[in-house]
Scaffold this active site. Structure first.
Site, mmCIF file in Angstrom:
data_model
loop_
_atom_site.group_PDB
_atom_site.id
_atom_site.type_symbol
_atom_site.label_atom_id
_atom_site.label_comp_id
_atom_site.label_asym_id
_atom_site.label_seq_id
_atom_site.Cartn_x
_atom_site.Cartn_y
_atom_site.Cartn_z
ATOM 1 N N SER A 167 2.970 6.073 -1.618
ATOM 2 C CA SER A 167 4.352 6.456 -2.311
ATOM 3 C C SER A 167 4.097 7.526 -2.390
ATOM 4 O O SER A 167 3.986 8.545 -1.517
ATOM 5 C CB SER A 167 4.730 5.836 -3.896
ATOM 6 O OG SER A 167 5.610 6.082 -3.816
ATOM 7 N N ASP A 331 10.037 -3.070 1.331
ATOM 8 C CA ASP A 331 9.936 -1.858 0.633
ATOM 9 C C ASP A 331 11.340 -1.438 0.599
ATOM 10 O O ASP A 331 11.065 -0.972 1.657
ATOM 11 C CB ASP A 331 9.262 -0.895 0.885
ATOM 12 C CG ASP A 331 9.067 0.215 0.050
ATOM 13 O OD1 ASP A 331 9.736 0.783 -0.528
ATOM 14 O OD2 ASP A 331 7.481 0.998 0.969
ATOM 15 N N HIS A 364 8.423 -2.227 -3.006
ATOM 16 C CA HIS A 364 7.559 -1.277 -3.128
ATOM 17 C C HIS A 364 5.666 -1.414 -3.521
ATOM 18 O O HIS A 364 5.356 -0.499 -3.267
ATOM 19 C CB HIS A 364 8.215 0.305 -3.403
ATOM 20 C CG HIS A 364 7.900 1.823 -3.566
ATOM 21 N ND1 HIS A 364 7.570 2.602 -2.623
ATOM 22 C CD2 HIS A 364 7.124 2.601 -4.591
ATOM 23 C CE1 HIS A 364 7.219 3.667 -2.371
ATOM 24 N NE2 HIS A 364 6.768 3.832 -4.109
#
Length: 604
Positions: A167, A331, A364
Site C-alpha cells: 500500500s 483489491d 486491500h
C-alpha cells in the site's frame, strides 16, 4: 502500538509459526536539519525502528520494510510482557518465513509524523516546549524516504538488498528506487499504485473532514485541552476500513446478519454495523488524529509522474534496481490495473521486473494476510535476492543447486530450444508468451545472453519462473498485448502454446506488432501417429499432445500444411522453418513425419 489484529480485521493474538521472539524498539536521534517538501525544516528529529536478524559482514543483506497508513516500526515479534502485541507483518517476516531473518537483516522504521515514537504531532516542539499538534508540518513520501536514507547511513548500510512495502509502503519502495537508485538492489511493491485516483482522494477527504469538524479537534491542539476527537477518528476509520475489505469478504463474513433482530433504532442492529463501530473505537484508542490527517495527505500528494508531465515511464527512469510488483484480484482500493500501470512504465524502460496477480478474497488487506501463492511468490523472490548477496552458499542451498543442475541437463535435451537459440543474436530482447516455468528464457539467457520477459497466466508457472530467475509477468494472453509498445522487442516467442489460444489470428498479429520477428512452435497434428489413431476412431494422444479429449487445454490443432497456408494467406514471410521428430530435423514429408514445428516469421 498497533498489533496485527489492530491493523487488519484479523484476530490473531499470537505469532504464527517461527517468530523472531521478543523485540525492543530503538531510537535514532538526528541533529542534521531535514528540509521538507513543504518548505519547512526539522532541525532535530528522531526515528524509532526495530531490527530482526543479523547484518552480515558484507553488510549487503539488509531489507527495509516500509509501513502503510496506521502501522508502525513493530513489524515482527512481540514485546516483553505483551504476548498479544504481535508485529503487523509477523506472518511474512521471521525465521524460515518468506522474508527469512536467518538470511536477512530486516529493518522496520516508524515514519516522521506518526504517533509511535518518531517525531510527529505528539512530540515536543523545541521552540514552544509544547506538543506540535496542528503545527507539525505536512510531510510527504519523499520526506520519509530521505529520513530513512539517513537511518541507513546511521546503521552503516550503503545499499539495501531490498526495500519492501505494501500500500503506502509500496509507494515508499517506488520512491526509494527513483530517489536513491544506487542504494537498493530490489524494490518489492505490493498492493500499491503510482498515485491516488480521484475516488481515493475523495475517501481520504471525507475521513479528514470527519476529524476536522469534530468539536474536540481544536485546530489540532486538542492535547492542550485534554481531549481527543474520537468521533472523527471513529468515522474516519470506519470509512477507511470499508475500502480495505472486498465486497465478497464482507458478504461472506457478515451478509445481512442481524445481532438480535430488528429493533427500529439507530443502535447497531446488523453485524456489519457492530463490526465497523468496534473497528472505529479500537482505532480511536491508539491512533492520533493529527497523524491520520498528515499520512492521508502524504498519500494524496504522492505522484512521481507529476514532475514528468504525467509520463510515469520517465518518472521511473532513474530506477536501476530489479522490481517485484504484486497485486490482488479483489483489491478495489488499489486495483490490479494500477499495478499494471507501474509494470508498463517499467517494461517501457526495460527494467528487470516480475509481476504477480494474486487471487485473494480479502481486498486491500490481502497483503497482510496468509495466502499460499502470495507467500510462495515472496519466498521464491527473496531466494533470488539471497542468491545475489553474501548470504548465498551452495551449502545452504545445496538441494536447490542440485535441482537446477538436473533441470539444465533436461533442458539441454530440448532440440527446439537449441534451434531457437541458433536463430538468436547475442543480447536479443525477447518476449516469451506462455512461458510456463521459464525454462526457455533461462536457456536463452544462458546461451545467448538475451533479456526480456515471460508472460504466464498459471500460478504454478509464475512461481516456477521466479524460481528459475526469469522476469515473468502474470497476464492472460487472450487479453492481448496492449501493454507493450510497437516494436519493443526483437523477437516474440509462442512456444507450444498456439494450440491453446482462442484467437490465433489476433495473437500472431500482436506478436508481429510488438516484435520485429516472431517464433512460433506447435505440435504437428498431421503426424502419422495422430492420423493412425483417428483412423482407429480415437482422438490422438502422444508425447506432443499428451491430453485426453475430455481434459485437453488445446482448442486449435493444426498441421504444418495448415500453418503454411495460414501464413501465406496473411502475407507473413517465413524466415526459417524446421520440423523435428525425436529432436532431429525432418526434410522429407515433414507434414507426415514431423512431430514439432518451429517457425521464424516476419511481416512481409
Amino acid at each position: 502500538m498497533p498489533s496485527f489484529s489492530a491493523t487488519t480485521g484479523g484476530t490473531v493474538a499470537a505469532p504464527l509459526g517461527p517468530t523472531v521472539g521478543v523485540v525492543r524498539p530503538e531510537v535514532a536521534q538526528f541533529d542534521q536539519p531535514l528540509k521538507l517538501a513543504c518548505g519547512r525544516t526539522l532541525n532535530h528529529y528522531q526515528l524509532t525502528y526495530e531490527t530482526y536478524g543479523l547484518l552480515n559482514a558484507a553488510r549487503d543483506n539488509a531489507v527495509l520494510v516500509c509501513h502503510a497508513l496506521n502501522a508502525s516500526h513493530h513489524v515482527a515479534g512481540v514485546y516483553e510482557g505483551e504476548p498479544d502485541n504481535v508485529g503487523w507483518w509477523d506472518n511474512m517476516i521471521g525465521p524460515r518465513k518468506p522474508l527469512d531473518t536467518e538470511r536477512f537483516f530486516v529493518v522496520g522504521v516508524n515514519n516522521l509524523g506518526s504517533c509511535f515514537g518518531s517525531t510527529g504531532p505528539l512530540s515536543i516542539d523545541p521552540e514552544t516546549n509544547r506538543p506540535y499538534g496542528g503545527d507539525f508540518p505536512l510531510v510527504t513520501v519523499e520526506d520519509w524516504v530521505d529520513s530513512q536514507a539517513r537511518l541507513a547511513d546511521r546503521l552503516g548500510i550503503t545499499q539495501w538488498a531490498a526495500v519492501m512495502g505494501g500500500s503506502l509502503g509500496g509507494m515508499q519502495a517506488l520512491a526509494w528506487a527513483t530517489r536513491y537508485p544506487t542504494r537498493l538492489r530490489h524494490a518489492v511493491v505490493i498492493a500499491a499504485a503510482p498515485n491516488l485516483s480521484a475516488e481515493n482522494i475523495a475517501f481520504n477527504e471525507v475521513a479528514r473532514q470527519a476529524i476536522l469538524t469534530d468539536p474536540e479537534f481544536h485546530d489540532g491542539h486538542f492535547y492542550d485541552h485534554g481531549v481527543k476527537p474520537r468521533r472523527g477518528l471513529r468515522v474516519a476509520r470506519m470509512l477507511g476500513h470499508i475500502t480495505y475489505l472486498s465486497d465478497q469478504q464482507m458478504e461472506e463474513r457478515f451478509g445481512r446478519q442481524l445481532r438480535e433482530g430488528i429493533r427500529f433504532s439507530f443502535a447497531p442492529e446488523f453485524e456489519i454495523e457492530s463490526y465497523l463501530r468496534y473497528q472505529g473505537e479500537k482505532f480511536a484508542d491508539y491512533f492520533d488524529a493529527n497523524t491520520y490527517l498528515r499520512i492521508t495527505k502524504a498519500l494524496d500528494y504522492y505522484d512521481p509522474a507529476a514532475e514528468t508531465s504525467g509520463d510515469l515511464g520517465a518518472a521511473l527512469a532513474p530506477a536501476q534496481c530489479k522490481f517485484l510488483v504484486i497485486a490482488f484480484t479483489t483489491d478495489w482500493r488499489f486495483p490490479a490495473a494500477r499495478s499494471r500501470e507501474i509494470v508498463k512504465a517499467l517494461v517501457d524502460r526495460k527494467r528487470e521486473l516480475t509481476y504477480a496477480e494474486i487471487s485473494a478474497e480479502h481486498g486491500h488487506d490481502a497483503f497482510l494476510l496468509d495466502n499460499p501463492q502470495y507467500h510462495a511468490v515472496m519466498r521464491a523472490y527473496y531466494e533470488q535476492v539471497a542468491a545475489a548477496s553474501g548470504e548465498y552458499s551452495t551449502f545452504k542451498f545445496g538441494s536447490e543447486v542440485r535441482r537446477r543442475v538436473e533441470e539444465r541437463a533436461a533442458v539441454a535435451e530440448r532440440a527446439d530450444y537449441a534451434l531457437i537459440a541458433s536463430w538468436m543474436k547475442h543480447e536479443t530482447r525477447v518476449l516469451d508468451l506462455g512461458c510456463g516455468d521459464g525454462s526457455l528464457l533461462a536457456y536463452l539467457a544462458r546461451e545467448r545472453d538475451v533479456s526480456g520477459y515471460g508472460i504466464e497466466i498459471a500460478d504454478a508457472g509464475v512461481l516456477a519462473s521466479i524460481r528459475n530467475h526469469v522476469n515473468v509477468l502474470q497476464s492472460d494472453l487472450e487479453s492481448g498485448l496492449a501493454g507493450f509498445e510497437d516494436g519493443s522487442f526483437d523477437c516474440v516467442i509462442l512456444s507450444q502454446t498456439l494450440q491453446a489460444m482462442r484467437h490465433v489470428e489476433e495473437i500472431v498479429a500482436e506478436m508481429l506488432r510488438v516484435g520485429r520477428e516472431a517464433i512460433v512452435t506447435f505440435p504437428n497434428f498431421g503426424h502419422w501417429s495422430h492420423r493412425l489413431q483417428i483412423l482407429r476412431g480415437r482422438m490422438p494422444v502422444s508425447e506432443s499432445l499428451p491430453y485426453q479429449w475430455y481434459d485437453t487445454p488445446n482448442i486449435h490443432l493444426c498441421t504444418v500444411a495448415d500453418f503454411d497456408a495460414f501464413l501465406r494467406e496473411r502475407g507473413y514471410r517465413i524466415e526459417d522453418r524446421a520440423v523435428l521428430a525425436k529432436g532431429r530435423p525432418v526434410d522429407t514429408l515433414p507434414n507426415l513425419r514431423g512431430e514439432l514445428a518451429v517457425y521464424r516469421i516476419r511481416r512481409a
